[in-house]
Design a protein around this motif. Structure first.
Motif, PDB file in Angstrom:
ATOM      1  N   ALA A 123       0.812  -1.224   0.000  1.00 27.42           N
ATOM      2  CA  ALA A 123       0.000   0.000   0.000  1.00 27.42           C
ATOM      3  C   ALA A 123       0.847   1.277   0.000  1.00 27.42           C
ATOM      4  O   ALA A 123       0.560   2.210  -0.765  1.00 27.42           O
ATOM      5  N   PRO A 124       1.904   1.383   0.818  1.00 19.57           N
ATOM      6  CA  PRO A 124       2.695   2.623   0.781  1.00 19.57           C
ATOM      7  C   PRO A 124       3.369   2.855  -0.572  1.00 19.57           C
ATOM      8  O   PRO A 124       3.462   3.994  -1.035  1.00 19.57           O
ATOM      9  N   ALA A 125       3.816   1.766  -1.197  1.00 19.97           N
ATOM     10  CA  ALA A 125       4.462   1.896  -2.501  1.00 19.97           C
ATOM     11  C   ALA A 125       3.464   2.337  -3.556  1.00 19.97           C
ATOM     12  O   ALA A 125       3.745   3.214  -4.388  1.00 19.97           O
TER      13      ALA A 125
ATOM     14  N   LEU B   1       1.548   6.306  -7.392  1.00 18.85           N
ATOM     15  CA  LEU B   1       0.390   6.967  -8.005  1.00 18.85           C
ATOM     16  C   LEU B   1       0.333   8.445  -7.649  1.00 18.85           C
ATOM     17  O   LEU B   1      -0.096   9.269  -8.474  1.00 18.85           O
ATOM     18  N   ASP B   2       0.749   8.798  -6.458  1.00 17.79           N
ATOM     19  CA  ASP B   2       0.792  10.221  -6.085  1.00 17.79           C
ATOM     20  C   ASP B   2       1.659  11.014  -7.056  1.00 17.79           C
ATOM     21  O   ASP B   2       1.379  12.189  -7.334  1.00 17.79           O
ATOM     22  N   HIS B   3       2.710  10.379  -7.566  1.00 20.47           N
ATOM     23  CA  HIS B   3       3.653  11.099  -8.420  1.00 20.47           C
ATOM     24  C   HIS B   3       3.454  10.823  -9.911  1.00 20.47           C
ATOM     25  O   HIS B   3       4.053  11.530 -10.733  1.00 20.47           O
TER      26      HIS B   3
ATOM     27  N   TYR C 119      13.184   0.321  -6.068  1.00 20.90           N
ATOM     28  CA  TYR C 119      14.329   0.353  -5.159  1.00 20.90           C
ATOM     29  C   TYR C 119      13.936   0.785  -3.754  1.00 20.90           C
ATOM     30  O   TYR C 119      14.528   0.336  -2.770  1.00 20.90           O
ATOM     31  N   ALA C 120      12.944   1.658  -3.658  1.00 20.60           N
ATOM     32  CA  ALA C 120      12.560   2.182  -2.345  1.00 20.60           C
ATOM     33  C   ALA C 120      11.681   1.215  -1.557  1.00 20.60           C
ATOM     34  O   ALA C 120      11.740   1.188  -0.325  1.00 20.60           O
ATOM     35  N   PHE C 121      10.870   0.398  -2.266  1.00 16.91           N
ATOM     36  CA  PHE C 121       9.841  -0.367  -1.557  1.00 16.91           C
ATOM     37  C   PHE C 121       9.926  -1.884  -1.728  1.00 16.91           C
ATOM     38  O   PHE C 121       9.455  -2.614  -0.858  1.00 16.91           O
ATOM     39  N   HIS C 122      10.462  -2.377  -2.830  1.00 14.81           N
ATOM     40  CA  HIS C 122      10.447  -3.825  -3.032  1.00 14.81           C
ATOM     41  C   HIS C 122      11.336  -4.506  -1.990  1.00 14.81           C
ATOM     42  O   HIS C 122      12.442  -4.030  -1.700  1.00 14.81           O
TER      43      HIS C 122
END
Length: 413
Positions: free
Chosen positions: A80-82, A87-89, A189-192
């Motif tokens: 969910a955070p990813a 989508l925000d960006h 890279y940030a979330f996986h």
């Protein structure tokens, strides 16, 4: 070597790589839109997929762990955070206007991760929407327009992010059609789970407009021994290269970085030499392949950490590119295998078909397109094992084995 991400050479044993299989994005290509999407021609997609599968099979057959962007992104978007961050960006007023923001975001939020990944890479047409597009942008699109353009160039995973000994660069791409690729890789890279908390971004920001400071991974070659070779031409600018060198040298001074020399190679600004790796690649030991017609005219600049408070120093080096690379690798000279062919026309054809854009899997073992008969034969005569893959369809995209791969773990040579 540890399992931590990092690329420590151009030809040491390749351990892990990211690729992107042809798919929906390439089925979206038409004769009318392919130029705007930076392709010279359209693909026969099923054959391109078979060709790419052969490429992946060759790498896996030599013990390389191969990850696909489609799978990585789908797994990332299951978090969910990813999903919210990406989508925000990606779904913003600047991209989709003001009229259908709410409807579009609500629908995309509800999609399974695999379907959402397919659209974010493959593009989103009006016909894909479960609702009628509204607002000025919706009216402008008509029945066949792209709400989100496809990313067919993500096939060339080398460019949007590039791994160095110190970490990864998130590259601000030269052409607008490719810039969302960097955002996709930044999310992975940030979330996986494979990368989250293990990735250090050494330069570049997918959320920042870098202006004229553009950089692409096809121009970045970590030679090892503290030296980075960088092409400076159509896609990678001196503004970006200077900033990257300044950052790498600062890290080296602080003891957290390994790069203390950058060799910038000025290339002609034309499509046939869009990246350094389209005219020059290393094959193992002191053997390289090059398109001499461009390589011999390349002007090199030597960048080093500055003294007396200056961030960096540079000078034009009068020596040939090959001599500088040999010195950096610790050899008296390079053995250069030129693009094959008996005439300038034949050599130009094989360079255009990525005869010099080979991917080393280990020292002396490279992947290249089967269509480049003369270059492959010359490499084999020089003692290089060429693992030939079909290139009739994939070659239409103007990128070979090195372009289609983003190494995330590679040992020193």
């Amino acid at each position: 070597m540890s399992d931590a991400p990092g690329v420590h050479s151009e030809t040491g044993p390749l351990r892990q790589v990211i690729v992107c299989r042809p798919g929906l994005a390439h089925r979206r290509l038409t004769p009318d839109n392919c130029r705007a999407l930076l392709f010279d021609d359209v693909f026969w997609v099923k054959q391109a997929q078979r060709d790419h599968d052969a490429f992946v099979a060759v790498m896996r057959g030599r013990g390389v762990e191969v990850l696909d962007v489609h799978d990585l992104l789908a797994e990332t978007l299951a978090l969910a955070p990813a999903r919210a961050w990406l989508l925000d960006h990606r779904i913003t007023r600047d991209h989709v206007g003001v009229g259908m923001m709410a409807d579009l975001r609500a629908w995309l939020d509800a999609l399974p991760g695999e379907a959402l990944a397919e659209f974010l890479i493959g593009g989103l047409e009006v016909a894909d929407l479960p609702f009628a597009p509204t607002g000025l942008f919706g009216a402008h699109l008509g029945p066949l327009g792209f709400v989100l353009p496809p990313l067919p160039n993500l096939l060339f995973t080398r460019d949007s992010s590039a791994w160095l000994p110190d970490g990864v660069t998130l590259n601000p791409m030269r052409w607008r059609a490719r810039r969302p690729e960097t955002l996709v890789m930044a999310a992975i890279y940030a979330f996986h789970p494979r990368f989250a908390g293990r990735v250090e971004v050494v330069w570049g920001d997918s959320l920042v407009d870098h202006g004229l400071a553009t950089l692409e991974g096809g121009d970045l070659m970590p030679l090892g021994h503290g030296t980075l070779l960088v092409g400076m031409g159509e896609r990678s600018s001196p503004q970006a290269i200077g900033q990257l060198a300044e950052t790498l040298f600062a890290r080296a001074r602080q003891g957290s970085g390994r790069v203390h020399r950058v060799i910038a190679c000025q290339l002609p600004r034309r499509r046939a030499a869009m990246h350094l790796d389209t005219v020059f690649t290393l094959c193992g030991g002191n053997v390289a392949t090059a398109y001499r017609e461009v390589a011999d005219a390349t002007v090199c600049f030597d960048l080093r950490p500055g003294e007396g408070g200056r961030p960096l120093e540079f000078r034009r080096d009068p020596r040939h590119l090959f001599d500088l690379v040999a010195e950096a690798l610790g050899y008296p000279a390079l053995t250069v295998v030129p693009t094959g062919g008996d005439t300038p026309e034949e050599r130009a054809r094989e360079q255009w078909s990525d005869g010099n854009n080979v991917l080393a899997l280990s020292p002396g073992v490279v992947v290249g397109y089967d269509r480049n008969d003369d270059t492959n034969a010359a490499l084999e005569a020089a003692g290089i094992e060429v693992l030939a893959i079909p290139g009739a369809e994939l070659g239409r995209g103007r990128g070979g084995g090195r372009c289609m791969s983003c190494p995330t773990r590679r040992d020193p040579a």
